[in-house]
Design a protein around this motif. Structure first.
Motif, PDB file in Angstrom:
ATOM      1  N   PHE A  75       6.730  22.286  51.831  1.00 45.26           N
ATOM      2  CA  PHE A  75       6.307  23.476  52.562  1.00 45.26           C
ATOM      3  C   PHE A  75       7.028  23.515  53.893  1.00 45.26           C
ATOM      4  O   PHE A  75       7.423  22.481  54.436  1.00 45.26           O
ATOM      5  CB  PHE A  75       4.781  23.529  52.750  1.00 45.26           C
ATOM      6  N   HIS A  76       7.194  24.721  54.406  1.00 46.35           N
ATOM      7  CA  HIS A  76       7.878  24.930  55.688  1.00 46.35           C
ATOM      8  C   HIS A  76       6.920  25.672  56.607  1.00 46.35           C
ATOM      9  O   HIS A  76       6.549  26.815  56.334  1.00 46.35           O
ATOM     10  CB  HIS A  76       9.158  25.734  55.477  1.00 46.35           C
ATOM     11  N   PHE A  77       6.512  25.009  57.696  1.00 43.99           N
ATOM     12  CA  PHE A  77       5.567  25.625  58.626  1.00 43.99           C
ATOM     13  C   PHE A  77       6.330  26.475  59.642  1.00 43.99           C
ATOM     14  O   PHE A  77       7.139  25.962  60.411  1.00 43.99           O
ATOM     15  CB  PHE A  77       4.759  24.542  59.341  1.00 43.99           C
ATOM     16  N   VAL A  78       6.070  27.770  59.625  1.00 46.06           N
ATOM     17  CA  VAL A  78       6.731  28.701  60.539  1.00 46.06           C
ATOM     18  C   VAL A  78       5.871  28.962  61.767  1.00 46.06           C
ATOM     19  O   VAL A  78       6.368  29.075  62.881  1.00 46.06           O
ATOM     20  CB  VAL A  78       7.039  30.042  59.829  1.00 46.06           C
ATOM     21  N   GLY A  79       4.551  29.038  61.575  1.00 43.01           N
ATOM     22  CA  GLY A  79       3.656  29.389  62.680  1.00 43.01           C
ATOM     23  C   GLY A  79       3.666  30.890  62.905  1.00 43.01           C
ATOM     24  O   GLY A  79       3.808  31.689  61.973  1.00 43.01           O
ATOM     25  N   PHE A  80       3.558  31.301  64.165  1.00 50.27           N
ATOM     26  CA  PHE A  80       3.540  32.728  64.496  1.00 50.27           C
ATOM     27  C   PHE A  80       4.966  33.284  64.523  1.00 50.27           C
ATOM     28  O   PHE A  80       5.857  32.696  65.137  1.00 50.27           O
ATOM     29  CB  PHE A  80       2.877  32.953  65.854  1.00 50.27           C
ATOM     30  N   LEU A  81       5.161  34.411  63.876  1.00 52.62           N
ATOM     31  CA  LEU A  81       6.451  35.105  63.913  1.00 52.62           C
ATOM     32  C   LEU A  81       6.611  35.821  65.251  1.00 52.62           C
ATOM     33  O   LEU A  81       5.618  36.117  65.927  1.00 52.62           O
ATOM     34  CB  LEU A  81       6.529  36.119  62.778  1.00 52.62           C
ATOM     35  N   THR A 132       7.340  26.426  50.096  1.00 62.40           N
ATOM     36  CA  THR A 132       6.281  27.376  50.437  1.00 62.40           C
ATOM     37  C   THR A 132       6.317  27.638  51.940  1.00 62.40           C
ATOM     38  O   THR A 132       6.394  26.703  52.743  1.00 62.40           O
ATOM     39  CB  THR A 132       4.904  26.803  50.046  1.00 62.40           C
ATOM     40  N   LEU A 133       6.267  28.894  52.330  1.00 66.65           N
ATOM     41  CA  LEU A 133       6.330  29.274  53.742  1.00 66.65           C
ATOM     42  C   LEU A 133       4.917  29.485  54.272  1.00 66.65           C
ATOM     43  O   LEU A 133       4.109  30.153  53.636  1.00 66.65           O
ATOM     44  CB  LEU A 133       7.150  30.547  53.917  1.00 66.65           C
ATOM     45  N   ILE A 134       4.641  28.912  55.448  1.00 66.92           N
ATOM     46  CA  ILE A 134       3.303  29.021  56.037  1.00 66.92           C
ATOM     47  C   ILE A 134       3.406  29.715  57.387  1.00 66.92           C
ATOM     48  O   ILE A 134       4.138  29.266  58.281  1.00 66.92           O
ATOM     49  CB  ILE A 134       2.650  27.639  56.215  1.00 66.92           C
ATOM     50  N   PHE A 135       2.659  30.806  57.530  1.00 67.36           N
ATOM     51  CA  PHE A 135       2.646  31.594  58.765  1.00 67.36           C
ATOM     52  C   PHE A 135       1.230  31.647  59.327  1.00 67.36           C
ATOM     53  O   PHE A 135       0.249  31.625  58.581  1.00 67.36           O
ATOM     54  CB  PHE A 135       3.100  33.040  58.503  1.00 67.36           C
ATOM     55  N   TYR A 136       1.121  31.749  60.642  1.00 70.91           N
ATOM     56  CA  TYR A 136      -0.131  32.105  61.302  1.00 70.91           C
ATOM     57  C   TYR A 136      -0.006  33.561  61.751  1.00 70.91           C
ATOM     58  O   TYR A 136       1.074  33.991  62.177  1.00 70.91           O
ATOM     59  CB  TYR A 136      -0.391  31.230  62.530  1.00 70.91           C
ATOM     60  N   LEU A 174       0.470  32.235  53.240  1.00 66.68           N
ATOM     61  CA  LEU A 174       1.360  31.336  52.509  1.00 66.68           C
ATOM     62  C   LEU A 174       2.164  32.153  51.520  1.00 66.68           C
ATOM     63  O   LEU A 174       1.590  32.927  50.735  1.00 66.68           O
ATOM     64  CB  LEU A 174       0.566  30.259  51.772  1.00 66.68           C
ATOM     65  N   LEU A 175       3.476  32.005  51.567  1.00 62.57           N
ATOM     66  CA  LEU A 175       4.352  32.768  50.686  1.00 62.57           C
ATOM     67  C   LEU A 175       5.116  31.824  49.773  1.00 62.57           C
ATOM     68  O   LEU A 175       5.722  30.850  50.243  1.00 62.57           O
ATOM     69  CB  LEU A 175       5.333  33.609  51.499  1.00 62.57           C
TER      70      LEU A 175
END
Length: 287
Positions: free
Chosen positions: A139-145, A165-169, A231-232
């Motif tokens: 998984f790849h944690f992106v946080g806030f865009l 898997t992409l993880i965003f807040y 999560l994408l």
């Protein structure tokens, strides 16, 4: 609790301590022990942390340590640690320094030769991932865009071919715009997971195809409330390899052509969308 009390909690140590993300019962036994033991608590918001401590029957000296004063506060904390104090570092919710203040303080404390001890606990990203059902070893944690549309779109294009898997807040007032932005960049057949209000009374975890995401958000006003983890599903491996080749071609062309020319030629060579290549070319040029 006897087992917790028998453990060693050295002085002159910064304890990076995770706190509940919504449910006060999720605090760990070790976290409670350390909060009772420390000389002070460095926290993102003294009011929130004061309320948290009250729930556990605790009262401690609170030191405001937020994104606007981290470097200044780090120096003061180092002086206290050097004098032998134990200090806990907490954020408003979850694990400090993960899309929250704290990293600069930890960096400064470590640079001063002082000990940093993590006390693991709640994390919204990991909680959402565990309940998502998305099957992926990475998984790849992106946080806030980024808040601005152009920077956000550039960030998303750079993630398009990633297999993890992409993880965003995301905040509730931006959730519709972000879902639209995701749908404009990624394939509609990808699975997306909305993890909303995790561990709270109105917790909801919903999974659907990205092509159906905007309709789900719009169908109920409650779907636009609360703090979100998105999560994408990642790109299939073939897409990642194809994306790497498109990036290689684009970089070669940028060495000799304008951004527009490079994007146009790369689109003809690789079959990728010109607009996506243009946005990626802008990012490469800015490196």
């Amino acid at each position: 609790m006897d087992e917790v009390a028998r453990q060693v909690y050295p002085a002159s140590t910064l304890y990076v301590l995770a706190t509940p993300i919504g449910n006060f019962a999720d605090i760990t036994l070790r976290a409670l022990h350390v909060l009772a033991l420390v000389d002070a608590v460095a926290c993102e918001d003294t009011r929130n942390t004061g309320h948290l401590l009250m729930r556990y029957g605790l009262s401690k000296k609170l030191i405001a340590a937020h994104q606007h004063n981290e470097r200044e506060i780090a120096e003061k904390l180092i002086v206290r640690l050097q004098a032998g104090e134990r200090i806990a570092l907490v954020s408003d919710a979850g694990t400090p320094a993960i899309s929250d203040p704290g990293a600069r303080i930890v960096d400064a404390v470590r640079a001063a030769g002082l000990r940093v001890m993590p006390l693991p606990g709640p994390s919204a990203a990991i909680a959402a991932l565990s309940a998502s059902g998305l099957v992926c070893d990475q998984f790849h944690f992106v946080g806030f865009l980024p808040a601005k549309a152009r920077q956000r779109d550039a960030a998303l294009h750079s993630l398009r071919d990633m297999a993890a898997t992409l993880i965003f807040y995301e905040a509730p007032h931006r959730i519709s715009a972000v879902v639209d932005a995701l749908a404009a960049v990624f394939e509609g057949q990808r699975q997306i997971v909305f993890a909303r209000e995790l561990t709270k009374l109105f917790e909801e975890v919903h999974r659907c195809h990205l092509s159906d995401a905007a309709a789900w958000v719009a169908q109920d006003a409650h779907h636009q409330k609360g703090e979100f983890v998105l999560l994408l599903e990642g790109a299939p491996p073939a897409a990642e390899e194809d994306g790497a080749e498109a990036e290689r071609v684009l970089r070669i062309l940028l060495a000799e052509c304008t951004v527009k020319q490079a994007a146009t030629l790369a689109a003809h060579i690789t079959g990728h969308k010109k607009n996506a290549l243009y946005e990626r070319a802008l990012v490469i040029k800015a490196e």
